[in-house]
Design an enzyme around this catalytic site. Structure first.
Site, mmCIF file in Angstrom:
data_model
loop_
_atom_site.group_PDB
_atom_site.id
_atom_site.type_symbol
_atom_site.label_atom_id
_atom_site.label_comp_id
_atom_site.label_asym_id
_atom_site.label_seq_id
_atom_site.Cartn_x
_atom_site.Cartn_y
_atom_site.Cartn_z
ATOM 1 N N SER A 23 2.575 -2.214 10.437
ATOM 2 C CA SER A 23 4.014 -2.280 10.749
ATOM 3 C C SER A 23 4.662 -3.628 10.440
ATOM 4 O O SER A 23 5.595 -4.036 11.135
ATOM 5 C CB SER A 23 4.261 -1.906 12.219
ATOM 6 O OG SER A 23 3.897 -0.569 12.450
ATOM 7 N N HIS B 19 -9.785 1.892 4.249
ATOM 8 C CA HIS B 19 -8.538 2.024 5.023
ATOM 9 C C HIS B 19 -8.781 2.996 6.187
ATOM 10 O O HIS B 19 -9.512 3.979 6.041
ATOM 11 C CB HIS B 19 -7.405 2.528 4.129
ATOM 12 C CG HIS B 19 -6.068 2.412 4.798
ATOM 13 N ND1 HIS B 19 -5.638 3.325 5.734
ATOM 14 C CD2 HIS B 19 -5.085 1.484 4.700
ATOM 15 C CE1 HIS B 19 -4.443 2.951 6.179
ATOM 16 N NE2 HIS B 19 -4.084 1.841 5.566
ATOM 17 N N GLY C 164 2.046 2.075 10.907
ATOM 18 C CA GLY C 164 3.135 3.055 10.831
ATOM 19 C C GLY C 164 3.792 3.371 12.161
ATOM 20 O O GLY C 164 4.462 4.398 12.301
ATOM 21 N N GLY D 119 2.516 -1.277 4.319
ATOM 22 C CA GLY D 119 2.592 0.140 3.967
ATOM 23 C C GLY D 119 4.026 0.584 3.784
ATOM 24 O O GLY D 119 4.645 0.384 2.734
ATOM 25 N N GLY D 120 4.594 1.171 4.851
ATOM 26 C CA GLY D 120 5.944 1.729 4.811
ATOM 27 C C GLY D 120 6.969 0.833 4.123
ATOM 28 O O GLY D 120 7.711 1.294 3.236
ATOM 29 N N ASN E 172 0.877 -1.184 0.000
ATOM 30 C CA ASN E 172 0.000 0.000 0.000
ATOM 31 C C ASN E 172 0.910 1.228 0.000
ATOM 32 O O ASN E 172 1.459 1.585 1.039
ATOM 33 C CB ASN E 172 -0.897 -0.029 1.246
ATOM 34 C CG ASN E 172 -1.709 1.251 1.392
ATOM 35 O OD1 ASN E 172 -1.797 2.048 0.465
ATOM 36 N ND2 ASN E 172 -2.306 1.447 2.564
ATOM 37 N N TRP E 173 1.042 1.821 -1.160
ATOM 38 C CA TRP E 173 1.990 2.943 -1.275
ATOM 39 C C TRP E 173 1.463 4.245 -0.671
ATOM 40 O O TRP E 173 2.206 5.205 -0.531
ATOM 41 C CB TRP E 173 2.367 3.146 -2.746
ATOM 42 C CG TRP E 173 3.605 2.385 -3.104
ATOM 43 C CD1 TRP E 173 4.212 1.428 -2.345
ATOM 44 C CD2 TRP E 173 4.393 2.518 -4.292
ATOM 45 N NE1 TRP E 173 5.330 0.959 -2.995
ATOM 46 C CE2 TRP E 173 5.465 1.612 -4.193
ATOM 47 C CE3 TRP E 173 4.289 3.308 -5.435
ATOM 48 C CZ2 TRP E 173 6.434 1.482 -5.185
ATOM 49 C CZ3 TRP E 173 5.255 3.168 -6.423
ATOM 50 C CH2 TRP E 173 6.316 2.274 -6.303
HETATM 51 P P1 PGA Z 1 2.343 0.158 7.691
HETATM 52 O O1 PGA Z 1 0.962 0.506 6.922
HETATM 53 O O2 PGA Z 1 2.832 -1.147 7.146
HETATM 54 O O3 PGA Z 1 3.248 1.312 7.338
HETATM 55 O O4 PGA Z 1 2.042 0.092 9.131
HETATM 56 C C1 PGA Z 1 0.018 -0.470 6.684
HETATM 57 C C2 PGA Z 1 -1.195 0.133 6.032
HETATM 58 O O5 PGA Z 1 -1.511 1.300 6.283
HETATM 59 O O6 PGA Z 1 -1.873 -0.533 5.249
#
Ligand code: PGA
Length: 252
Positions: free
Chosen positions: A213, A100, A175, A234-235, A11-12
């Site tokens: 995360s 989301h 995050g 995400g990250g 997920n960019w």
């Molecule tokens: P993250 O984000 O891996 O940076 O925690 C996940 C997401 O928002 O889908």
């Protein structure tokens, strides 16, 4: 470690331009050259501005593309700045993240998300529907009832359920580098699956991803949990190395 198909979904968010294709390209090369990962599906949900460009570049390769949100209306209309599911499908998206927590936080209700899900399914997109609780809701012991409410509230009963993937993401974990205890994750994913079966009176278990995360280190803690069908990342999806590390360590 398993023969079951596993999903690794990037997920960019609001990240990337044309030059960011190099990240996808490295991952794609790695993916197509490693037979070990034949049982994995890699999907990148990127900004709308990049879908068509990436699709052209990826034409003969294996990574699939998705969008991250859409307007709930199926047809063109006076909605400045909006893009609907049909338009996203035409740019080359096959998947779409909906619900989301970052969008829920800016006011999206289950009711609105349900309309988006409907519209996305009509446009033949596979929906990755995010559900999850805040820290406050967790501390009040409301996680399970909230998840059930989100599932019930965002999916229409008679719809094409096989085109809906659920993604459980504890909001406080997104995050933040904090991860829910693996035993808890297992319990909650099992609960999500059984609730889905009951609510929709179906025998076909949904695909359920875990997100929040996820990185190359903590993936080893959760890889033994067979109930998890994949990960929403995400990250760590913004770096080819970090993303590849997750896959490598998952199959270690
Ligand atoms: P993250 O984000 O891996 O940076 O925690 C996940 C997401 O928002 O889908």
């Amino acid at each position: 470690m398993t023969n079951k198909l596993k999903y690794f979904v990037g997920n960019w968010k609001m990240f990337g331009d044309f030059s960011s294709f190099k990240i996808i390209n490295k991952i794609n090369n790695f993916y197509s050259q490693n037979k070990t990962f034949i049982n994995s599906k890699i999907i990148f949900c990127v900004p709308n501005t990049l879908i068509y460009f990436f699709k052209q570049k990826l034409k003969y390769n294996s990574i699939l593309l998705g969008a991250q949100n859409c307007h709930h209306r199926q047809h063109y209309g006076p909605f400045t700045g909006s893009v609907n599911a049909k338009m996203l499908k035409k740019t080359g998206a096959d998947y779409i993240i909906l619900g989301h927590s970052e969008n829920r936080a800016s006011g999206e209700s289950d009711k609105l998300i349900k309309m988006k899900v409907e519209s996305a399914l009509k446009s033949n997109l596979t929906v990755i529907l995010c559900i999850g609780e805040t820290l406050l809701e967790k501390n009040k012991g409301k996680t399970l009832s909230l998840l059930k409410k989100q599932i019930r509230g965002s999916i229409n009963k008679n719809k094409n359920l096989s085109k809906i993937i659920l993604a459980y993401e504890p909001i406080w974990s997104i995050g933040t580098n904090k991860m829910l205890d693996p035993k808890e994750i297992q319990k909650i994913i099992k609960y999500i699956k059984s609730s889905f079966l009951k609510i929709f009176r179906t025998r076909k278990e949904p695909i359920v991803l875990y997100g929040g995360s996820v990185n190359g280190k903590n993936i080893e803690l959760i890889s033994p949990i067979s109930e998890i069908d994949g990960f929403l990342i995400g990250g760590a999806s913004q770096s080819s190395k970090k993303f590849i590390d997750i896959i490598k360590n998952y199959y270690k």
